[in-house]
Scaffold this active site. Structure first.
Site, short mmCIF file in Angstrom:
data_model
loop_
_atom_site.label_atom_id
_atom_site.label_comp_id
_atom_site.label_asym_id
_atom_site.label_seq_id
_atom_site.Cartn_x
_atom_site.Cartn_y
_atom_site.Cartn_z
N SER A 104 25.64 3.42 -13.25
CA SER A 104 26.85 4.10 -12.79
C SER A 104 27.91 3.16 -12.23
CB SER A 104 26.49 5.16 -11.75
OG SER A 104 25.88 4.55 -10.61
N HIS A 110 24.37 9.67 -15.80
CA HIS A 110 25.65 9.24 -16.37
C HIS A 110 25.56 9.09 -17.88
CE1 HIS A 110 27.78 8.65 -12.57
NE2 HIS A 110 26.61 8.30 -12.09
N LYS A 155 27.18 16.67 -12.91
CA LYS A 155 28.21 15.80 -13.48
C LYS A 155 28.76 16.45 -14.75
CE LYS A 155 26.75 11.53 -11.26
NZ LYS A 155 25.86 12.11 -10.25
#
Length: 388
Positions: free
Chosen positions: A175, A203, A234
């Site tokens: 990340s 991610h 996310k």
């Protein structure tokens, strides 16, 4: 107070800007700042404010209530929780899945439940803090290999052969730097030395790979990665929640022994509704996931041409490397004055001397948004001496 003054004096104080609108590519800040272009959210697919995702949350709230007021095994499991777990497993092409309040909790809960003092865990030195903390909680023998260094990993695997079970743990996409783990090589070494592979896909889930299934799909090793931990907070709606997916016996074991699962309230129905709809949208079409590549390339190429150093490769995390914490902080403030919302990252979030502004591209950014961001960076970089 002295420690706080040291943080301020070192230029690493982290202020929190207050948003007075939905999460999205354009924001309004409390105090009147409107029309701000947001380049630092993990809202990779723009689903945090997608109308169908919001509608699904409202429907779940009305049908199933605000929350369960309980943990899963007492009276906190609803049909939507089981449906979402089944959907996650299907999306990742795994046998089963288990939900957590966050991926931080998923990482805190897996190593202690799975590994004993007879086992070994081998961790990339730049793994996320939640992986590091989760490993600290377990009693396994701990090995740390140099970042994405396969020679060092192989040496550590040879050393760990004396243990009952070996687990290689890595972020799929890192990340802070936007680089992607060499999963093909990791899986080859794991097979050679009889180890399991664990990846954190926070991610990567939703946008890496042809269908957005993550780094294991991107690199063609979906059948070789044993355990995946990831987040719902996310790309998959952006609300909250995390999960582990993998072999059914492992998931069954986590339901019995994983402390963050056993002792935390169930995910709120509205959060479950958001994530479930986000997965529906991804499994119906890969168009959203595929829209990321061109926008990421546009930003990276234009920033490089302007003279900036951008870490990582082909990932929508685009760290603008500056080195100095104070420079990263003042440049981020000047960017905001030009209508661009970015944040400076410095120690202890990143190593000392590695301060940067981490830019994150979203599928809902327009080309004009990206070009405005590059223009602002160029102006601010020249002003503060980051560009010659």
């Amino acid at each position: 107070e002295s420690e706080l003054e040291d943080i301020r004096g070192g230029g690493t104080w982290k202020s929190e800007r207050v948003i007075a609108s939905r999460q999205g590519p354009h924001l309004r800040l409390a105090g009147g700042g409107a029309g701000i272009i947001n380049f630092c959210a993990n809202n990779y697919l723009g689903l945090s404010s997608h109308p169908e995702v919001i509608r699904a949350a409202v429907d779940a709230l009305e049908k199933f209530g605000a929350g369960l007021s309980s943990v899963r095994f007492i009276c906190g499991t609803q049909s939507i929780h089981k449906d979402l777990e089944e959907k996650i497993a299907r999306f990742h092409q795994r046998e089963d899945a288990i939900l957590y309040a966050s991926c931080f909790d998923a990482n805190a809960g897996i190593f202690e439940a799975l590994l004993t003092p007879e086992d070994a865990v081998l961790s990339d030195e730049l793994n996320h803090a939640s992986i590091i903390d989760g490993i600290r909680l377990c009693k396994a023998n701990k090995y740390r290999y140099k970042h994405m260094d396969m020679q060092d990993l192989e040496a550590k695997l040879k050393e760990a052969q004396k243990h009952r079970l070996r687990l290689v743990a890595t972020d799929g996409a890192f990340s802070m730097d936007g680089d992607i783990a060499p999963l093909r090589e990791i899986c080859q070494l794991a097979q050679k030395y009889d180890a399991l592979v664990f990846i954190d896909e926070c991610h990567a889930t939703g946008f890496l790979g042809p269908n957005g299934r993550g780094t294991d799909e991107l690199l063609g090793v979906m059948d070789k990665v044993t355990i995946i931990n990831s987040t719902l907070g996310k790309a998959l709606g952006g609300a909250a929640g995390g999960y582990t997916t993998g072999p059914k016996p492992l998931i069954d074991l986590l339901r019995q022994r994983s402390r963050p699962y056993l002792f935390s309230n169930s995910l709120p129905p509205a959060v479950v509704g958001c994530a479930s709809k986000a997965l529906d949208l991804l499994m119906e079409s890969n168009a959203i996931a595929q829209s990321m590549a061109a926008k990421t390339q546009r930003f990276r190429s234009k920033m490089t041409a302007a003279g900036f150093t951008i870490s990582g490769k082909d990932h929508p995390i685009c760290p603008v490397m500056l080195g100095d914490a104070r420079l990263a902080s003042v440049m981020a403030e000047d960017m905001l004055n030009r209508g661009i919302y970015v944040i400076g990252f410095s120690y202890p979030v990143v190593p000392k001397g590695k301060a940067r502004i981490r830019v994150q591209i979203s599928a809902v950014h327009s080309d004009e948004d990206i070009d405005r961001c590059v223009e602002a960076f160029t102006e601010v970089g020249r002003k503060h001496g980051a560009l010659s």
